[in-house]
Design an enzyme around this catalytic site. Structure first.
Site, PDB file in Angstrom:
ATOM      1  N   ASP A  29      -8.214  -2.739  -6.999  1.00  0.00           N
ATOM      2  CA  ASP A  29      -7.889  -4.169  -7.021  1.00  0.00           C
ATOM      3  C   ASP A  29      -8.511  -4.790  -8.275  1.00  0.00           C
ATOM      4  O   ASP A  29      -9.649  -4.507  -8.635  1.00  0.00           O
ATOM      5  CB  ASP A  29      -8.424  -4.856  -5.761  1.00  0.00           C
ATOM      6  N   ASN A  85      -3.116  -8.273   4.900  1.00  0.00           N
ATOM      7  CA  ASN A  85      -2.766  -9.686   4.941  1.00  0.00           C
ATOM      8  C   ASN A  85      -1.242  -9.812   5.029  1.00  0.00           C
ATOM      9  O   ASN A  85      -0.521  -9.173   4.249  1.00  0.00           O
ATOM     10  CB  ASN A  85      -3.288 -10.391   3.691  1.00  0.00           C
ATOM     11  N   GLY A  91      -2.724 -14.948   4.504  1.00  0.00           N
ATOM     12  CA  GLY A  91      -3.292 -14.962   3.161  1.00  0.00           C
ATOM     13  C   GLY A  91      -2.656 -13.981   2.198  1.00  0.00           C
ATOM     14  O   GLY A  91      -3.252 -13.621   1.184  1.00  0.00           O
ATOM     15  N   GLN A  92      -1.424 -13.547   2.503  1.00  0.00           N
ATOM     16  CA  GLN A  92      -0.744 -12.612   1.601  1.00  0.00           C
ATOM     17  C   GLN A  92      -0.280 -13.343   0.351  1.00  0.00           C
ATOM     18  O   GLN A  92       0.422 -14.352   0.438  1.00  0.00           O
ATOM     19  CB  GLN A  92       0.457 -11.988   2.323  1.00  0.00           C
ATOM     20  N   SER A  93      -0.674 -12.831  -0.826  1.00  0.00           N
ATOM     21  CA  SER A  93      -0.295 -13.471  -2.089  1.00  0.00           C
ATOM     22  C   SER A  93       0.701 -12.647  -2.890  1.00  0.00           C
ATOM     23  O   SER A  93       1.385 -13.192  -3.761  1.00  0.00           O
ATOM     24  CB  SER A  93      -1.534 -13.758  -2.935  1.00  0.00           C
ATOM     25  N   HIS A  98       0.868  -4.105   1.301  1.00  0.00           N
ATOM     26  CA  HIS A  98      -0.289  -3.383   0.774  1.00  0.00           C
ATOM     27  C   HIS A  98      -1.424  -3.401   1.779  1.00  0.00           C
ATOM     28  O   HIS A  98      -1.626  -4.390   2.498  1.00  0.00           O
ATOM     29  CB  HIS A  98      -0.753  -3.968  -0.565  1.00  0.00           C
ATOM     30  N   LEU A  99      -2.157  -2.299   1.804  1.00  0.00           N
ATOM     31  CA  LEU A  99      -3.372  -2.200   2.591  1.00  0.00           C
ATOM     32  C   LEU A  99      -4.547  -2.369   1.640  1.00  0.00           C
ATOM     33  O   LEU A  99      -4.578  -1.748   0.572  1.00  0.00           O
ATOM     34  CB  LEU A  99      -3.487  -0.828   3.257  1.00  0.00           C
ATOM     35  N   HIS A 100      -5.493  -3.230   2.016  1.00  0.00           N
ATOM     36  CA  HIS A 100      -6.754  -3.315   1.283  1.00  0.00           C
ATOM     37  C   HIS A 100      -7.737  -2.341   1.929  1.00  0.00           C
ATOM     38  O   HIS A 100      -7.920  -2.371   3.151  1.00  0.00           O
ATOM     39  CB  HIS A 100      -7.370  -4.706   1.394  1.00  0.00           C
TER      40      HIS A 100
HETATM   41  P1  AMP Z   1      -3.102 -10.266  -0.875  1.00  0.00           P
HETATM   42  O1  AMP Z   1      -3.771 -11.591  -1.086  1.00  0.00           O
HETATM   43  O2  AMP Z   1      -3.456  -9.622   0.425  1.00  0.00           O
HETATM   44  O3  AMP Z   1      -1.609 -10.360  -1.096  1.00  0.00           O
HETATM   45  O4  AMP Z   1      -3.710  -9.301  -1.971  1.00  0.00           O
HETATM   46  C1  AMP Z   1      -3.205  -9.191  -3.256  1.00  0.00           C
HETATM   47  C2  AMP Z   1      -4.252  -8.480  -4.047  1.00  0.00           C
HETATM   48  O5  AMP Z   1      -3.666  -8.043  -5.263  1.00  0.00           O
HETATM   49  C3  AMP Z   1      -5.451  -9.344  -4.433  1.00  0.00           C
HETATM   50  O6  AMP Z   1      -6.639  -8.774  -3.901  1.00  0.00           O
HETATM   51  C4  AMP Z   1      -5.448  -9.322  -5.951  1.00  0.00           C
HETATM   52  O7  AMP Z   1      -6.736  -9.284  -6.514  1.00  0.00           O
HETATM   53  C5  AMP Z   1      -4.663  -8.053  -6.238  1.00  0.00           C
HETATM   54  N1  AMP Z   1      -3.992  -8.005  -7.536  1.00  0.00           N
HETATM   55  C6  AMP Z   1      -3.208  -8.962  -8.094  1.00  0.00           C
HETATM   56  N2  AMP Z   1      -2.747  -8.548  -9.280  1.00  0.00           N
HETATM   57  C7  AMP Z   1      -3.245  -7.289  -9.478  1.00  0.00           C
HETATM   58  C8  AMP Z   1      -3.126  -6.337 -10.528  1.00  0.00           C
HETATM   59  N3  AMP Z   1      -2.386  -6.561 -11.624  1.00  0.00           N
HETATM   60  N4  AMP Z   1      -3.795  -5.161 -10.393  1.00  0.00           N
HETATM   61  C9  AMP Z   1      -4.544  -4.922  -9.294  1.00  0.00           C
HETATM   62  N5  AMP Z   1      -4.677  -5.779  -8.268  1.00  0.00           N
HETATM   63  C10 AMP Z   1      -4.045  -6.953  -8.358  1.00  0.00           C
END
Ligand code: AMP
Length: 112
Positions: A29, A85, A91-93, A98-100
């Site tokens: 990440d 998320n 809180g999905q952005s 994706h799995l964290h």
């Molecule tokens: P979420 O908020 O669960 O959708 O998580 C999205 C994740 O993607 C966040 O933890 C960001 O830090 C990560 N992220 C966004 N852009 C990148 C990137 N270019 N490379 C690696 N991680 C990223």
């Protein structure tokens, strides 16, 4: 496809690979929330966990296995957390499932 994680999977945007196979890709990440913070994504575009239908059960299991495999490889013997998320309230952005994988420190509960 304008999806950020699809571009990462295709190598059009750089990432630090941690694990990959025919079904999934895992990378560091860019904004780590723990000493180990890895994202595990399916190679195929699925917008969210809520969009993964019955036919994706095996794929979902594979991604969960991959997350545990990475945790073992990273030596997270004291535990770790897997987070998915989902949607606005979750809180999905990034709209690619994706799995964290978070580990390397004690993680609080409940989350914010
Ligand atoms: P979420 O908020 O669960 O959708 O998580 C999205 C994740 O993607 C966040 O933890 C960001 O830090 C990560 N992220 C966004 N852009 C990148 C990137 N270019 N490379 C690696 N991680 C990223």
């Amino acid at each position: 496809m304008s999806c950020l994680f699809c571009k990462i999977i295709e190598g059009k945007i750089p990432s630090t690979a941690v694990f990959q196979d025919e079904l999934g890709y895992a990378f560091a990440d860019v904004n780590p929330q723990a000493p180990v913070h890895v994202l595990i994504v399916p190679r195929e575009h699925i917008s969210s966990l809520n969009d993964a239908g019955t036919e994706k059960q095996a794929l979902l299991g594979h991604l969960l296995w991959a997350a545990a495999e990475i945790a073992r490889q990273k030596g997270l013997t004291n535990g770790y957390r897997i987070v998915v998320n989902t949607g606005d309230d979750g809180g999905q952005s990034v709209e690619h499932l994706h799995l964290h994988l978070l580990g390397g420190r004690s993680l609080a509960w409940p989350p914010g």
